[in-house]
Enzyme design. Sequence first.
Site, PDB file in Angstrom:
ATOM      1  N   GLY A   1       4.636   3.584   5.722  1.00 12.86           N
ATOM      2  CA  GLY A   1       4.425   3.987   7.248  1.00 12.86           C
ATOM      3  C   GLY A   1       3.546   3.045   7.445  1.00 12.86           C
ATOM      4  O   GLY A   1       2.981   3.285   9.289  1.00 12.86           O
TER       5      GLY A   1
ATOM      6  N   GLY B   1     -16.816  -1.531  20.898  1.00 15.26           N
ATOM      7  CA  GLY B   1     -16.030  -1.671  21.314  1.00 15.26           C
ATOM      8  C   GLY B   1     -15.024  -0.638  21.731  1.00 15.26           C
ATOM      9  O   GLY B   1     -15.412   0.638  21.610  1.00 15.26           O
TER      10      GLY B   1
ATOM     11  N   ARG C   1       0.617  -1.280  -0.107  1.00 19.24           N
ATOM     12  CA  ARG C   1      -0.247  -0.276   0.000  1.00 19.24           C
ATOM     13  C   ARG C   1       0.680   0.932   0.428  1.00 19.24           C
ATOM     14  O   ARG C   1       0.852   1.617  -1.155  1.00 19.24           O
ATOM     15  CB  ARG C   1      -1.230   0.319   1.396  1.00 19.24           C
TER      16      ARG C   1
ATOM     17  N   LYS D   1      -4.871  11.709  15.615  1.00 22.88           N
ATOM     18  CA  LYS D   1      -4.117  12.936  16.528  1.00 22.88           C
ATOM     19  C   LYS D   1      -4.361  14.067  15.773  1.00 22.88           C
ATOM     20  O   LYS D   1      -4.604  14.932  16.710  1.00 22.88           O
ATOM     21  CB  LYS D   1      -2.468  12.804  16.417  1.00 22.88           C
TER      22      LYS D   1
ATOM     23  N   CYS E   1      -0.020   2.252  10.886  1.00 24.84           N
ATOM     24  CA  CYS E   1      -0.050   3.373  12.251  1.00 24.84           C
ATOM     25  C   CYS E   1       0.094   5.005  10.928  1.00 24.84           C
ATOM     26  O   CYS E   1       0.064   6.646  12.329  1.00 24.84           O
ATOM     27  CB  CYS E   1       1.135   3.866  12.756  1.00 24.84           C
TER      28      CYS E   1
ATOM     29  N   VAL F   1     -22.566  -7.567  21.559  1.00 27.24           N
ATOM     30  CA  VAL F   1     -23.008  -7.511  20.081  1.00 27.24           C
ATOM     31  C   VAL F   1     -23.777  -8.389  19.328  1.00 27.24           C
ATOM     32  O   VAL F   1     -22.804  -8.980  19.143  1.00 27.24           O
ATOM     33  CB  VAL F   1     -22.280  -6.308  19.200  1.00 27.24           C
TER      34      VAL F   1
ATOM     35  N   HIS G   1      10.116  23.590  37.363  1.00 25.47           N
ATOM     36  CA  HIS G   1       9.647  24.161  37.321  1.00 25.47           C
ATOM     37  C   HIS G   1       9.006  25.447  36.979  1.00 25.47           C
ATOM     38  O   HIS G   1       9.496  26.545  36.369  1.00 25.47           O
ATOM     39  CB  HIS G   1       9.474  24.286  39.055  1.00 25.47           C
TER      40      HIS G   1
END
Length: 455
Positions: free
Chosen positions: A38, A182, A35, A50, A41, A239, A441
Site C-alpha cells: 500500500g 509548508g 515496509r 482521510k 498512500c 523558516v 437533480h
Amino acid sequence: MQSFDLVIIGGGPAGYLAGERAAQAGLKPAVIEKRALGGVCLNEGCIPSKTFLNSAKIYDYALHGDKYGVTTTGAAIDHNFVVRRKNKVVKKLVAGVGAKLKAHEVPVFKAEGGITGKTAEGFTVQAGEETILGKKLLICAGSEAIVPPIPGVKEGIESGFVLTSREILDLTEVPESLVVVGGGVIGLEMASYFATIGSKVSVVEMLDKIAGPTENEVSAALQKACADKGITFHLGCKVTAVGADSVSFEAADGKQEIKAAKVLLSIGRRAASANLGLEAIGVLVERGAVVTDQHMQTNVAGVYAAGDINGKSMLAHTAYREAEVAVNHMVGKRDQMRYNAIPSVIYTNPEVAGVGETEQTAAEKGIPVKVAKLPMAYAGRYVAEVERGEGFCKLIMDTRYNTLVGCHIIGSYASEMIFGAGLMIETEMKIDNIKELVFPHPTVSEIIRETLFEL
C-alpha cells in the site's frame, strides 16, 4: 534463483496494481516491498489522513448542528479513538491488497529491493537474502518526505518535537499549538484537522499563496475558509531555525518567532531513488527522479518506472494509471500516459478539487480561453446542505476548439465531482455536447452544468 517475467520494486499504488495487472495479462510477476503493501498512500498518506478528516467533519457538524435545526450537547472528539480507527482502516485495506495479490498468485518479498546487475536472461535483484531474476523491471519505490537542512530540524525530529507526515498520524495527544511548515496539500489537511479538534494552528509558507499550483481564486477562498476556522497564515516567509519550542522565520517586515507544542514539517516529497542500485544498470536519473517516456520506459530497455519515483505527478491515482500504461506496453498493448487531465484534491472542509488548466497555466501556454464562474449556491442541493457556504465552480474553455480545458471547485463533494470534468477534458468533448448531458437533480454536481451555460 527464482525467475519472473516482471520484478516490481515497491508495493505502493503503482507497484501492487502493476502486479495485479501483469498477472491478469498473463505475465509472472513478483513484488518486493520493504515496509507494508500500500506504500505511503495507504499507510501514512491518503487513507489515514482521510479517516482523520472525516472524524473532524463529523465533529464540526456536531458543534454547529444548530444551523440545521439539530441541537447537541457535550460534543467531544476522542483523538486516541480516531487514531485507533485509522489503524483499523489501514490494517483492513492493507490486508485487502495482500489478498488480491495472493488471489492473482503474485508473490510478495518483504525486503528491501536492490538492483545488482544485468544478464542475458534479464535483471538481477537482491530481495533481502534472496536473489531473484526479472526479464523486465518496474521501479515503483515511491517518495520520501523532504527534510531540509534548517538549523534545529534534525534535533527536533530526534526529540519528537518536529514531525513529518508519517509521525503526525500516530500522534496520540492533541497539541495545544501546532506550527505547520509548508502550505501544500499535506500541511493544509493536517492543519484543518488539528484546528478543528482544538489546536492553535499556524502555517508558515514560503510562497505568497497556499496550496501550491491550485487555481489562484480557489487558493484564496480556501485560505479565507481556513482562517475563519482559526488557522493563522504567514505567507512569503522562510523558516530559518527550529528551536526547542519554537519556529523562527523571515518575513517581509523582519524576523519572527512562533512558540509551538509540535511542528509538522511538510514542505514536499522527493523520489526515493537512492540505494536502489539504479547505477548498476545505468538508469538515467535527473534531480533524484527516474526519467521515463510516455510509456513509462526508462533509458534502459526492459526497465520501467511508475509512481512518485519518476517525479512527474506525485499522486496515487497517477501512479495507478502509470502502472497500467507500463504493463500494457510490456505486453504489446497500445497505450501511453497523458497528464493533461489528472485531478487533484485537497480534502479540507470545504473540499477543493481541480483538473486541467488554470487561467495562469493557459496564459503561459498561449491558450486563448473564456472563463465562467458561478457560486455553488446555484446548485439547489448545496444550498439545502451548506449553511452560508461561499464555494464556487470555475470553468475554462479553449476558444479555438470550443472544448473544456479546466475545472476548479471549492465546496462540498468537490472530490467526488471532479472526475466528471476530467472525463470531459480527457475526451475533448465540445462544450455544446457537454450541455446536452443530463445531470441528476438535485445534486451538487449540477453546478458544473450551470456554469457551462455561462461560457
